[in-house]
Every structure is written in structure tokens, then in C-alpha cells.
Scaffold this motif. Structure first.
Motif, mmCIF file in Angstrom:
data_model
loop_
_atom_site.group_PDB
_atom_site.id
_atom_site.type_symbol
_atom_site.label_atom_id
_atom_site.label_comp_id
_atom_site.label_asym_id
_atom_site.label_seq_id
_atom_site.Cartn_x
_atom_site.Cartn_y
_atom_site.Cartn_z
ATOM 1 N N LEU A 69 26.092 32.424 35.361
ATOM 2 C CA LEU A 69 26.464 33.552 34.507
ATOM 3 C C LEU A 69 27.407 34.502 35.248
ATOM 4 O O LEU A 69 28.334 35.062 34.654
ATOM 5 C CB LEU A 69 25.210 34.321 34.061
ATOM 6 C CG LEU A 69 24.202 33.556 33.203
ATOM 7 C CD1 LEU A 69 23.031 34.462 32.858
ATOM 8 C CD2 LEU A 69 24.854 33.013 31.938
ATOM 9 N N VAL A 70 27.161 34.676 36.527
ATOM 10 C CA VAL A 70 28.040 35.520 37.351
ATOM 11 C C VAL A 70 29.421 34.888 37.440
ATOM 12 O O VAL A 70 30.442 35.577 37.319
ATOM 13 C CB VAL A 70 27.435 35.723 38.756
ATOM 14 C CG1 VAL A 70 28.363 36.595 39.612
ATOM 15 C CG2 VAL A 70 26.055 36.360 38.661
ATOM 16 N N ASP A 71 29.462 33.572 37.642
ATOM 17 C CA ASP A 71 30.750 32.872 37.690
ATOM 18 C C ASP A 71 31.529 33.087 36.395
ATOM 19 O O ASP A 71 32.744 33.298 36.415
ATOM 20 C CB ASP A 71 30.530 31.369 37.903
ATOM 21 C CG ASP A 71 29.845 31.055 39.221
ATOM 22 O OD1 ASP A 71 29.997 31.853 40.165
ATOM 23 O OD2 ASP A 71 29.161 30.013 39.298
ATOM 24 N N GLY A 72 30.824 33.042 35.270
ATOM 25 C CA GLY A 72 31.483 33.230 33.983
ATOM 26 C C GLY A 72 32.090 34.608 33.828
ATOM 27 O O GLY A 72 33.220 34.751 33.343
ATOM 28 N N VAL A 73 31.362 35.639 34.244
ATOM 29 C CA VAL A 73 31.897 37.002 34.130
ATOM 30 C C VAL A 73 33.076 37.201 35.075
ATOM 31 O O VAL A 73 34.054 37.870 34.727
ATOM 32 C CB VAL A 73 30.792 38.044 34.414
ATOM 33 C CG1 VAL A 73 31.359 39.464 34.337
ATOM 34 C CG2 VAL A 73 29.657 37.896 33.411
ATOM 35 N N LEU A 74 33.004 36.609 36.252
ATOM 36 C CA LEU A 74 34.119 36.717 37.195
ATOM 37 C C LEU A 74 35.393 36.124 36.602
ATOM 38 O O LEU A 74 36.489 36.677 36.758
ATOM 39 C CB LEU A 74 33.775 36.011 38.506
ATOM 40 C CG LEU A 74 32.783 36.747 39.425
ATOM 41 C CD1 LEU A 74 32.318 35.833 40.546
ATOM 42 C CD2 LEU A 74 33.427 38.008 40.002
ATOM 43 N N LYS A 75 35.261 35.012 35.877
ATOM 44 C CA LYS A 75 36.422 34.404 35.229
ATOM 45 C C LYS A 75 36.974 35.328 34.143
ATOM 46 O O LYS A 75 38.196 35.468 33.990
ATOM 47 C CB LYS A 75 36.039 33.048 34.637
ATOM 48 C CG LYS A 75 35.750 31.979 35.679
ATOM 49 C CD LYS A 75 35.345 30.659 35.023
ATOM 50 C CE LYS A 75 35.031 29.600 36.070
ATOM 51 N NZ LYS A 75 34.585 28.318 35.440
ATOM 52 N N GLN A 76 36.087 35.953 33.389
ATOM 53 C CA GLN A 76 36.527 36.886 32.351
ATOM 54 C C GLN A 76 37.240 38.091 32.959
ATOM 55 O O GLN A 76 38.253 38.560 32.432
ATOM 56 C CB GLN A 76 35.327 37.342 31.525
ATOM 57 C CG GLN A 76 34.664 36.236 30.730
ATOM 58 C CD GLN A 76 33.438 36.708 29.982
ATOM 59 O OE1 GLN A 76 33.257 37.902 29.743
ATOM 60 N NE2 GLN A 76 32.571 35.769 29.619
#
Length: 237
Positions: free
Chosen positions: A158-165
Motif C-alpha cells: 500500500l505504501v508503494d502504491g501511494v509513493l507511485k501516486q
């Protein structure tokens, strides 16, 4: 039983958006794409049951539980809707919000974008059970690694996803500060403290997020202009 913390408080009428705020059509509708996906999956599941059971299809639909993979979209939509209502209630001259905007060139979306005088917040809403916590592994003799756990689940992705956003938004807005946040709607937060950050992403609950946003008054971002600029670069999901 619900966790007796400020993070799990019931949404009240004083969180309704004010009449002078931008309409939902201008700001986007929180949870709309997740709600549509839930309805699509639900209809598809019901269609399969009707085909399988023929004239007893209606009864089969009535007696069957929703598949977990379908129900998860409903839970997610509810979480985004609740957080969206809270953020809408904060909207003022110094804070603007956008909901459910599709990432350019992708089918993925950003749940919420908040714009303050201090910069832009990219917010991912999650309606998970369990206590969020940061687990740190390694250190002196091994590379340090941070894991986000919710209950016993490893939710580091989930952290990886927000970092991409965050990277997507940062590429579009240039020098404006962009901050990421994971907001857990019904998690088992402790009575004292609880919020933390990992790899620059804030992990917190709705009331804590609201407090952080309204206190971010220092900065030279022109909120109304930045809101129009961001909205022009994204399409509603």
C-alpha cells in the motif's frame, strides 16, 4: 466491538459540506469508481447464479452471500465516501479537495487530493480492520527495511502504491511540495498516539488527517489556482 478511539467515531451531521463549497461534479465524487466496480461485479455474480439455477435463479441470488472479492469493493467504496465527506467539510479558501481522479494513461485512480497553502496531499483511503503499525527489520548488519502491518497482514505494498501516486502528481505540478498519506477508516488505533510515517508516507486516521490538513497554513500555494491546475491534468474516474 468498535475501537473506542477518535479514529473510529461516527460521521456526524456537522461534517456535511457547506453550501458554498464546489459541487461534487466539480470536485469529483468520492468512491464513485469503486462503487461502480462493486455494482458491476455484483451484477455479474448474480447473472452467473441465474444462469446456473434457471427458474430458481432469483431464489439462489437471495440466499447466496456475496463473494469476498466483490464485497471488498463495497467496503472500499464506503471508506472513500466517508473520508470524502469529512474532507469536503474542511473545504475553505485555504483548503480544496478533489476526489476519485484517474491517473493519466492508467486505469488506476487517486482516491483524494487535498490542496493546502503548504502543498498537495495525495490520500489513499483504506477500510481495513486491525491495528496499523510499523515494523522495522535489519539495521546494523542488515539493510534497514520498513514494513507496514495491519493486524497480522503485511500491507507494505500500500505504501508503494501511494509513493507511485505521489510521483505522478509531483511530475505534473513541478516544484509544489507533494505529500502522501494512507488513511485507515476503521482500524484499531490505540487510545494515545498511533499515527506514524514510513518512507515519507503518513499513516493515520480521518480525524488526525483532518487536523494535519487544517493546520497546514504556512506556504505560498495559491489554493484555488492550484486546484484548477490539478483538475485540468486529471480526468474524473
Amino acid at each position: 466491538m468498535e475501537c473506542a478511539t477518535e479514529a473510529a467515531e461516527t460521521m456526524s451531521s456537522d461534517l456535511e459540506p457547506r453550501c458554498d463549497e464546489p459541487s461534487s461534479s466539480e470536485s469529483g465524487m468520492a468512491g464513485s469508481s469503486a462503487r461502480r466496480e462493486y455494482e458491476r461485479r455484483k451484477a455479474k455474480d448474480e447473472e452467473k447464479l441465474r444462469e446456473k439455477w434457471g427458474r430458481f435463479g432469483g431464489l439462489a441470488v437471495a440466499l447466496s452471500d456475496e463473494r469476498p472479492s466483490t464485497k471488498s469493493w463495497d467496503r472500499g467504496a464506503i471508506g472513500e465516501e466517508r473520508l470524502g465527506a469529512r474532507l469536503d467539510a474542511l473545504a475553505a479558501d485555504g483548503l480544496a479537495v478533489l476526489h476519485d481522479w484517474r491517473i493519466p494513461g492508467s486505469k488506476a485512480n487517486i482516491d483524494h487530493i487535498a490542496i493546502t497553502r503548504g502543498g498537495i496531499w495525495v490520500i489513499d483511503a483504506k477500510r481495513y480492520k486491525g491495528r496499523p503499525e510499523l515494523k522495522i527489520e535489519g539495521g546494523i548488519f542488515r539493510p534497514r527495511a520498513e514494513k507496514l502491518l495491519v493486524g497480522r497482514r503485511d500491507c507494505t505494498k500500500l505504501v508503494d502504491g501511494v509513493l507511485k501516486q505521489v510521483d505522478v502528481v509531483r511530475d505534473l505540478v513541478g516544484d509544489v511540495p507533494v505529500t502522501g498519506a494512507l488513511c485507515f477508516i476503521e482500524a484499531d488505533w490505540p487510545l494515545v498516539r498511533g499515527a506514524f510515517s514510513t518512507r515519507g508516507i503518513h499513516v493515520l486516521w480521518p480525524k488526525r488527517l483532518a487536523k494535519v490538513l487544517v493546520e497546514e497554513t504556512a506556504g505560498d500555494v495559491e489554493v484555488a489556482e492550484m486546484r484548477e491546475s490539478v483538475a485540468a491534468r486529471f480526468k474524473s474516474a
